[in-house]
Design a protein around this motif. Sequence first.
Motif, mmCIF file in Angstrom:
data_model
loop_
_atom_site.group_PDB
_atom_site.id
_atom_site.type_symbol
_atom_site.label_atom_id
_atom_site.label_comp_id
_atom_site.label_asym_id
_atom_site.label_seq_id
_atom_site.Cartn_x
_atom_site.Cartn_y
_atom_site.Cartn_z
ATOM 1 N N GLY A 112 25.336 45.385 26.943
ATOM 2 C CA GLY A 112 25.548 46.339 28.081
ATOM 3 C C GLY A 112 24.656 45.993 29.366
ATOM 4 N N LYS A 113 24.074 44.744 29.393
ATOM 5 C CA LYS A 113 23.320 44.484 30.740
ATOM 6 C C LYS A 113 24.164 43.502 31.352
ATOM 7 C CE LYS A 113 18.809 45.382 28.394
ATOM 8 N NZ LYS A 113 17.537 44.556 27.897
ATOM 9 N N MET A 114 24.378 43.824 32.569
ATOM 10 C CA MET A 114 24.982 42.616 33.491
ATOM 11 C C MET A 114 23.942 41.956 34.298
ATOM 12 S SD MET A 114 27.961 43.406 32.863
ATOM 13 C CE MET A 114 29.050 42.474 34.048
ATOM 14 N N GLN A 115 24.222 40.564 34.429
ATOM 15 C CA GLN A 115 23.324 39.615 34.860
ATOM 16 C C GLN A 115 23.994 38.941 35.836
ATOM 17 O OE1 GLN A 115 19.998 37.998 32.931
ATOM 18 N NE2 GLN A 115 20.166 39.138 31.293
ATOM 19 N N ASP A 116 23.359 38.480 37.088
ATOM 20 C CA ASP A 116 23.935 37.630 38.045
ATOM 21 C C ASP A 116 23.280 36.012 37.646
ATOM 22 O OD1 ASP A 116 25.455 39.582 39.398
ATOM 23 O OD2 ASP A 116 23.772 39.915 40.672
ATOM 24 N N PHE A 117 24.258 35.139 37.625
ATOM 25 C CA PHE A 117 23.815 33.635 37.598
ATOM 26 C C PHE A 117 24.234 32.999 38.693
ATOM 27 C CE2 PHE A 117 23.770 35.541 33.343
ATOM 28 C CZ PHE A 117 22.392 35.325 32.613
ATOM 29 N N PRO A 118 23.575 31.768 39.125
ATOM 30 C CA PRO A 118 24.259 30.828 40.009
ATOM 31 C C PRO A 118 25.274 30.067 39.301
ATOM 32 C CG PRO A 118 22.038 30.149 39.268
ATOM 33 C CD PRO A 118 22.579 31.403 38.629
ATOM 34 N N GLU A 119 26.460 29.843 40.208
ATOM 35 C CA GLU A 119 27.743 28.961 39.925
ATOM 36 C C GLU A 119 26.963 27.601 39.299
ATOM 37 O OE1 GLU A 119 31.245 28.956 41.827
ATOM 38 O OE2 GLU A 119 30.931 30.821 42.768
ATOM 39 N N VAL A 120 26.247 27.174 40.226
ATOM 40 C CA VAL A 120 25.492 25.999 39.892
ATOM 41 C C VAL A 120 23.813 26.185 39.963
ATOM 42 C CG1 VAL A 120 25.044 23.646 41.377
ATOM 43 C CG2 VAL A 120 27.253 24.500 41.006
ATOM 44 N N ASP A 121 23.410 25.515 38.987
ATOM 45 C CA ASP A 121 21.748 25.569 38.849
ATOM 46 C C ASP A 121 21.202 24.327 39.233
ATOM 47 O OD1 ASP A 121 22.002 23.906 36.617
ATOM 48 O OD2 ASP A 121 21.522 25.417 35.220
#
Length: 157
Positions: A112-121
Motif C-alpha cells: 500500500g506504500k507508493m514510492q518514487d524511483f529514478p528511471e535510471v540510477d
Amino acid sequence: MAKKSAGILLYRFAGKLEVLLVHPGGPFFRNKDKGSWTVPKGEVMTGEQPFEAALREMKEETGYLPEGDFLALKPIVQKGGKVVLCWAVKGELDVSKITCNTFRIEWPPKSGKMQDFPEVDQARWFSLSEARIYINEQQQPFLQELQQFATVLFNCD
C-alpha cells in the motif's frame, strides 16, 4: 501491432571507441548488473515520430540532448516482441551529472506504500568489449553495427 521504443547510442573516442549505457532504476534492477544495462530509450507515444521519441527519452533519462550527425541503426526486436529503433551519435556526457525522471510504483508489493524511483540510477561509459558484457543481450546488434561504422569511417575498433 508491436510496441516500439526508440533510443540513442551515444559514443565517443577516448583513446578507443566508448559507448554510453544506462542502468535502469528501481527495485527490479537493484541487484542486476551484467546484461541489464541499455541504451537510453523509451516508448514511442502515439503520433510521435521515433527519432523525436529517442531524443526525448535521452533527455528524460540523462538530462542531455545530443546534437550532430545521427546514424540510424537497424531496428531490433526484444524477447517480448517490442521493436527498438536506435540512432548513434558522437557526444560527450559527464556521467556524474546525469538527471532523470522518476516513476512511481507500489513498493514493497502489496504494502500500500507508493514510492518514487529514478528511471535510471546510473550511466557509464564502456569500451565496446565491456559494453558487450553489460548491455541487454537483444541490444548487442547496436554495438556490432556501431563498431562496423567506426571501423570504416574512423579506422578504429
